[in-house]
Design a protein around this motif. Structure first.
Motif, short mmCIF file in Angstrom:
data_model
loop_
_atom_site.label_atom_id
_atom_site.label_comp_id
_atom_site.label_asym_id
_atom_site.label_seq_id
_atom_site.Cartn_x
_atom_site.Cartn_y
_atom_site.Cartn_z
N ARG A 9 -5.99 19.58 8.75
CA ARG A 9 -5.64 18.63 9.79
C ARG A 9 -5.41 17.24 9.18
O ARG A 9 -6.32 16.45 8.99
CB ARG A 9 -6.75 18.55 10.85
N ASP A 10 -4.18 16.97 8.87
CA ASP A 10 -3.81 15.73 8.20
C ASP A 10 -2.29 15.72 8.06
O ASP A 10 -1.63 16.74 8.27
CB ASP A 10 -4.48 15.65 6.83
N ARG A 11 -1.76 14.60 7.67
CA ARG A 11 -0.35 14.55 7.32
C ARG A 11 -0.18 15.04 5.88
O ARG A 11 -1.18 15.21 5.15
CB ARG A 11 0.20 13.13 7.46
N ASP A 12 1.04 15.25 5.46
CA ASP A 12 1.30 15.63 4.08
C ASP A 12 1.14 14.41 3.17
O ASP A 12 1.48 13.29 3.54
CB ASP A 12 2.72 16.19 3.94
N HIS A 13 0.59 14.65 1.98
CA HIS A 13 0.43 13.61 0.97
C HIS A 13 1.09 14.08 -0.33
O HIS A 13 1.04 15.27 -0.66
CB HIS A 13 -1.05 13.32 0.70
N ALA A 14 1.68 13.13 -1.06
CA ALA A 14 2.26 13.46 -2.36
C ALA A 14 1.14 13.80 -3.33
O ALA A 14 0.17 13.04 -3.45
CB ALA A 14 3.08 12.29 -2.89
N GLU A 15 1.25 14.94 -4.02
CA GLU A 15 0.16 15.32 -4.94
C GLU A 15 0.03 14.34 -6.09
O GLU A 15 -1.09 13.95 -6.43
CB GLU A 15 0.35 16.75 -5.43
N PRO A 16 1.11 13.90 -6.74
CA PRO A 16 0.93 12.81 -7.71
C PRO A 16 0.58 11.53 -6.95
O PRO A 16 1.32 11.12 -6.05
CB PRO A 16 2.30 12.69 -8.39
N LYS A 17 -0.55 10.94 -7.27
CA LYS A 17 -1.00 9.75 -6.55
C LYS A 17 -0.05 8.58 -6.82
O LYS A 17 0.21 8.25 -7.98
CB LYS A 17 -2.42 9.39 -6.95
N PRO A 18 0.46 7.92 -5.79
CA PRO A 18 1.34 6.77 -6.01
C PRO A 18 0.62 5.66 -6.78
O PRO A 18 -0.58 5.45 -6.62
CB PRO A 18 1.70 6.32 -4.59
N ALA A 19 1.35 4.96 -7.60
CA ALA A 19 0.78 3.85 -8.37
C ALA A 19 0.20 2.80 -7.43
O ALA A 19 0.78 2.50 -6.38
CB ALA A 19 1.85 3.24 -9.27
N GLY A 20 -0.96 2.25 -7.81
CA GLY A 20 -1.57 1.20 -7.02
C GLY A 20 -2.30 1.69 -5.79
O GLY A 20 -2.70 0.88 -4.94
N THR A 21 -2.48 3.00 -5.65
CA THR A 21 -3.14 3.58 -4.47
C THR A 21 -4.52 4.08 -4.83
O THR A 21 -4.73 4.68 -5.89
CB THR A 21 -2.31 4.75 -3.91
#
Length: 404
Positions: free
Chosen positions: A76-88
């Motif tokens: 139960r969540d939105r999709d997230h990019a598996e490579p973590k975005p820079a600065g996150t």
């Protein structure tokens, strides 16, 4: 031959009428927004036991109400990019129904509120993502396996294991657990030993057979099939409620829904001793594995409704009826295990009990359930988010708090 042709024609017309009626029923139920999350939520999974289907959407209305939508992994969540975005900065949460929280809208869940609070309180210059990997009914073992299989691949900075005191200990050994689709992680001479015998159980084999897969396919797509399951479950709930009222005047121990009273006492037999040993071993493994991945681990203790009731005497009366001094045994033992593992802990039973008593508010209980018991309501989720944010802000790496 003419009579046979007439029979075939009549049967064809009847079949066509049935198909049209079913189609009309499906369209009507969809137009009315009818769906039922619990009819689809337990798709069999060979590693975790079960997992909700990906990219699904269905309503849960028996306890509170919420439209439950899942991402590509079935959480139960939105999709997230598996490579973590820079600065996150990333926080992942693991747990059971208190964290999946299908009783309230997504915006009211404690982990979504936590993300908002962290963003405003401890990382004003960068992005914080909170990713949910919790599923209703999951045990500590399933949470740890979810961490290994999915959550740690998203490169989190901090991982929260939400532990429900009411039943998580009992669910950690087969002898105390009635769930046939569950893996276990049991203590041995060395690392935890995986017991995945559920894949050979009758329940799992039936669910993964051609007939079982066809049934799951139908439930995920047919609102009529979902309505049938919803009606069946409603009947079961009415019978359980009637049985509870019949027992109310008996000499039985008081009983909070979804809670095993054995949790309030030291282990009374070998099964409970093993359940506690497995639980403590898994908490240690979670802390060790998270730190090995460069992740800060946190244990979040979730109390039962009676432990955080605004009536200060409710817990004392409940304890007296059970024949124990107080209801704090599991909290003390879990905090001790966390300390041995070097695992920072959020003691929500103490924090929320103080708030409930001070403000005179019920933090557990939703429409369709007993007031003060069951899952958190919106106020409970908000209180949990605020209490957890205070510790998480201290633990998030200072060097990254203002990451661009």
């Amino acid at each position: 031959m003419r009579r046979l042709s007439m029979l075939i024609g009549t049967a064809g017309l009847a079949l066509a009428a049935l198909v049209l009626a079913l189609l009309a029923g499906e369209l009507l139920l969809r137009a009315l927004g009818q769906s039922y999350y619990w009819a689809i939520a337990k798709r069999p999974d060979p590693v975790l036991g079960w997992r909700p289907p990906p990219h699904s959407a269905a309503w849960q209305r028996f306890e509170g109400a919420a439209l439950v939508e899942t991402n590509a992994l079935g959480f139960r969540d939105r999709d997230h990019a598996e490579p973590k975005p820079a600065g996150t900065l990333r926080v992942v949460v693991l747990g059971d129904s208190f964290t999946e929280a299908v009783q309230v809208p997504l915006a009211q869940t404690w982990w979504r509120l936590l993300g908002d609070r962290l963003q405003s309180d401890c990382n004003p210059g960068g992005e914080i993502e909170v990713l949910n990997f919790a599923v209703s009914g999951y045990s500590t073992a399933q949470a740890l396996l979810t961490w290994r299989r999915y959550a740690r691949g998203y490169s989190p900075d901090l991982a929260i294991l939400a532990f429900f005191i009411g039943n998580d200990v009992a669910e950690n050994v087969p002898a105390l657990d009635a769930e046939p689709l569950r893996p276990y992680l049991l203590p041995g001479a060395g690392p935890l030993v995986l017991d995945d015998g559920f894949v050979q159980s009758d329940a799992y084999l039936a669910a993964t057979s051609p007939v079982g897969r066809a049934r799951q396919w139908l439930l995920e797509r047919s609102r009529i099939a979902q309505l049938w399951v919803q009606a069946r479950d409603a009947g079961r709930l009415r019978r359980l409620a009637a049985a509870g009222r019949a027992d109310a005047g008996s000499a039985h121990e008081p009983q909070e829904p979804g809670v095993d009273n054995g949790i309030y006492r030291p282990p009374a037999d070998a099964d409970w001793a093993l359940a506690w040993a497995a639980t403590e071993a898994m908490l240690g493994a979670f802390a060790e594995e998270a730190r090995a991945a460069g992740v800060e681990p946190v244990l979040m203790l979730i109390g039962t409704g009676v432990q955080v009731h605004p009536d200060a005497g409710a817990a004392a009366r409940f304890a007296a009826a059970l024949g124990v001094d107080d209801l704090g045994y599991p909290v003390r033992r879990l905090l001790s295990a966390a300390a041995r593992a070097g695992l920072p802990a959020v003691n929500l039973p103490a924090l929320l009990a103080a708030q409930a008593e001070r403000d005179g508010v019920l933090l557990h209980g939703l429409p369709g359930a007993r007031a003060g018991f069951g899952h958190w309501n919106a106020a409970g989720h908000r209180a949990a988010a605020e209490a957890t944010a205070a510790l998480v802000c201290e633990l998030l790496p200072r060097a990254n708090r203002a990451a661009p």
